[in-house]
Write a protein that holds these residues in place. Structure first.
Motif, PDB file in Angstrom:
ATOM      1  N   HIS A  15      74.169 -15.566  18.704  1.00  0.00           N
ATOM      2  CA  HIS A  15      75.138 -15.152  17.697  1.00  0.00           C
ATOM      3  C   HIS A  15      76.256 -14.400  18.404  1.00  0.00           C
ATOM      4  O   HIS A  15      75.988 -13.605  19.304  1.00  0.00           O
ATOM      5  CB  HIS A  15      74.489 -14.245  16.651  1.00  0.00           C
ATOM      6  CG  HIS A  15      73.312 -14.892  15.982  1.00  0.00           C
ATOM      7  ND1 HIS A  15      73.454 -15.735  14.914  1.00  0.00           N
ATOM      8  CD2 HIS A  15      71.993 -14.837  16.258  1.00  0.00           C
ATOM      9  CE1 HIS A  15      72.246 -16.171  14.545  1.00  0.00           C
ATOM     10  NE2 HIS A  15      71.351 -15.639  15.358  1.00  0.00           N
ATOM     11  N   VAL A  16      77.490 -14.641  17.973  1.00  0.00           N
ATOM     12  CA  VAL A  16      78.642 -13.991  18.592  1.00  0.00           C
ATOM     13  C   VAL A  16      79.504 -13.354  17.520  1.00  0.00           C
ATOM     14  O   VAL A  16      79.862 -13.992  16.530  1.00  0.00           O
ATOM     15  CB  VAL A  16      79.497 -14.998  19.402  1.00  0.00           C
ATOM     16  CG1 VAL A  16      80.741 -14.319  19.958  1.00  0.00           C
ATOM     17  CG2 VAL A  16      78.681 -15.627  20.520  1.00  0.00           C
ATOM     18  N   ARG A  76      65.119 -19.044  24.488  1.00  0.00           N
ATOM     19  CA  ARG A  76      64.940 -17.602  24.406  1.00  0.00           C
ATOM     20  C   ARG A  76      65.224 -17.165  22.967  1.00  0.00           C
ATOM     21  O   ARG A  76      65.895 -17.861  22.220  1.00  0.00           O
ATOM     22  CB  ARG A  76      65.906 -16.898  25.341  1.00  0.00           C
ATOM     23  CG  ARG A  76      65.627 -17.148  26.791  1.00  0.00           C
ATOM     24  CD  ARG A  76      66.672 -16.431  27.618  1.00  0.00           C
ATOM     25  NE  ARG A  76      66.466 -16.676  29.014  1.00  0.00           N
ATOM     26  CZ  ARG A  76      65.930 -15.795  29.842  1.00  0.00           C
ATOM     27  NH1 ARG A  76      65.546 -14.625  29.413  1.00  0.00           N
ATOM     28  NH2 ARG A  76      65.780 -16.081  31.107  1.00  0.00           N
ATOM     29  N   THR A  77      64.737 -16.015  22.602  1.00  0.00           N
ATOM     30  CA  THR A  77      65.052 -15.463  21.297  1.00  0.00           C
ATOM     31  C   THR A  77      66.563 -15.270  21.219  1.00  0.00           C
ATOM     32  O   THR A  77      67.151 -14.712  22.139  1.00  0.00           O
ATOM     33  CB  THR A  77      64.347 -14.110  21.113  1.00  0.00           C
ATOM     34  OG1 THR A  77      62.953 -14.296  21.303  1.00  0.00           O
ATOM     35  CG2 THR A  77      64.619 -13.529  19.744  1.00  0.00           C
ATOM     36  N   PRO A  78      67.195 -15.731  20.155  1.00  0.00           N
ATOM     37  CA  PRO A  78      68.650 -15.581  20.057  1.00  0.00           C
ATOM     38  C   PRO A  78      69.066 -14.111  20.120  1.00  0.00           C
ATOM     39  O   PRO A  78      68.429 -13.244  19.516  1.00  0.00           O
ATOM     40  CB  PRO A  78      68.987 -16.177  18.699  1.00  0.00           C
ATOM     41  CG  PRO A  78      67.850 -17.067  18.366  1.00  0.00           C
ATOM     42  CD  PRO A  78      66.643 -16.451  19.017  1.00  0.00           C
ATOM     43  N   SER A  79      70.113 -13.850  20.846  1.00  0.00           N
ATOM     44  CA  SER A  79      70.675 -12.510  20.968  1.00  0.00           C
ATOM     45  C   SER A  79      72.004 -12.466  20.240  1.00  0.00           C
ATOM     46  O   SER A  79      72.615 -13.493  19.957  1.00  0.00           O
ATOM     47  CB  SER A  79      70.906 -12.163  22.442  1.00  0.00           C
ATOM     48  OG  SER A  79      69.692 -12.126  23.147  1.00  0.00           O
ATOM     49  N   THR A  80      72.460 -11.252  19.965  1.00  0.00           N
ATOM     50  CA  THR A  80      73.761 -11.054  19.349  1.00  0.00           C
ATOM     51  C   THR A  80      74.690 -10.413  20.370  1.00  0.00           C
ATOM     52  O   THR A  80      74.375  -9.372  20.937  1.00  0.00           O
ATOM     53  CB  THR A  80      73.659 -10.161  18.098  1.00  0.00           C
ATOM     54  OG1 THR A  80      72.801 -10.807  17.153  1.00  0.00           O
ATOM     55  CG2 THR A  80      75.024  -9.935  17.467  1.00  0.00           C
ATOM     56  N   ASN A  93      77.171 -19.501  13.932  1.00  0.00           N
ATOM     57  CA  ASN A  93      76.763 -18.297  14.656  1.00  0.00           C
ATOM     58  C   ASN A  93      77.947 -17.491  15.174  1.00  0.00           C
ATOM     59  O   ASN A  93      77.760 -16.570  15.958  1.00  0.00           O
ATOM     60  CB  ASN A  93      75.855 -18.665  15.836  1.00  0.00           C
ATOM     61  CG  ASN A  93      74.485 -19.105  15.384  1.00  0.00           C
ATOM     62  OD1 ASN A  93      74.117 -18.951  14.226  1.00  0.00           O
ATOM     63  ND2 ASN A  93      73.727 -19.668  16.298  1.00  0.00           N
ATOM     64  N   LEU A  94      79.153 -17.826  14.753  1.00  0.00           N
ATOM     65  CA  LEU A  94      80.352 -17.136  15.217  1.00  0.00           C
ATOM     66  C   LEU A  94      81.038 -16.423  14.072  1.00  0.00           C
ATOM     67  O   LEU A  94      81.339 -17.028  13.043  1.00  0.00           O
ATOM     68  CB  LEU A  94      81.331 -18.136  15.855  1.00  0.00           C
ATOM     69  CG  LEU A  94      82.691 -17.581  16.277  1.00  0.00           C
ATOM     70  CD1 LEU A  94      82.549 -16.546  17.385  1.00  0.00           C
ATOM     71  CD2 LEU A  94      83.595 -18.725  16.724  1.00  0.00           C
TER      72      LEU A  94
END
Length: 172
Positions: free
Chosen positions: A71-72, A43-47, A91-92
């Motif tokens: 991303h977190v 899926r498209t990465p979400s934040t 991504n953190l």
């Protein structure tokens, strides 16, 4: 009276939601650890903006997000505690802070988030004051409205009650 609806999920509901969200294939395989690693379409990465990322459910939630390329942004009292569990990750982004203090850059944190996740469960602090409700009602939801973020997942196990028992009227 509260003007917004807080949906309280149990840990089981959270995991069920994660399973549905992260799973890209249509199989009925309930072993979601396998399902997550065998997905064919990403899926498209979400934040995700996560409060309570070092708690019992929060750390698993953050780990699943990162494993799946999302991303977190995490607001935590102790960034070292989060590093010990998930380690360093590109991504953190962890920011030290607490919902009991004013988070001065809350709008900046909320801006651009696809989801805001609050997994707050400090049961002992909640017996003295409704800190979770105060933070969500007075700071978080207004910041989400200003930034146009409409997806909010709230899980607060700290106020769970044993089966057949009642919560103290003081807490409501």
């Amino acid at each position: 009276m509260l003007r917004f609806l807080l949906i309280i999920f149990s840990s089981v509901a959270i995991y069920s939601y994660l399973h549905t969200y992260f799973k890209a294939d249509n199989s009925n395989d309930l072993n979601w650890t396998t399902s997550l690693s065998n997905t064919t379409a990403m899926r498209t990465p979400s934040t995700f903006l996560v409060f309570g990322a070092t708690g019992a459910t929060g750390k698993h939630f953050v780990n699943l997000c990162l494993e799946n390329g999302h991303h977190v942004r995490a607001v935590v009292r102790s960034p070292r505690k989060l590093d010990a569990y998930v380690g360093q990750h590109d991504n953190l982004v962890a920011q030290q802070g607490s919902i009991t203090d004013e988070i001065k850059n809350l709008d900046e944190l909320v801006k651009g988030a696809d989801y805001v996740v609050a997994m707050l469960g400090d049961a002992s602090a909640q017996t003295v004051s409704k800190i979770n409700t105060a933070f969500v009602k007075n700071q978080l939801v207004p910041a989400m409205r200003r930034q146009g973020v409409k997806r909010f997942l709230y899980q607060a196990g700290g106020l769970s009650k044993p089966y057949g028992a009642q919560l103290s009227p003081y807490l409501w």
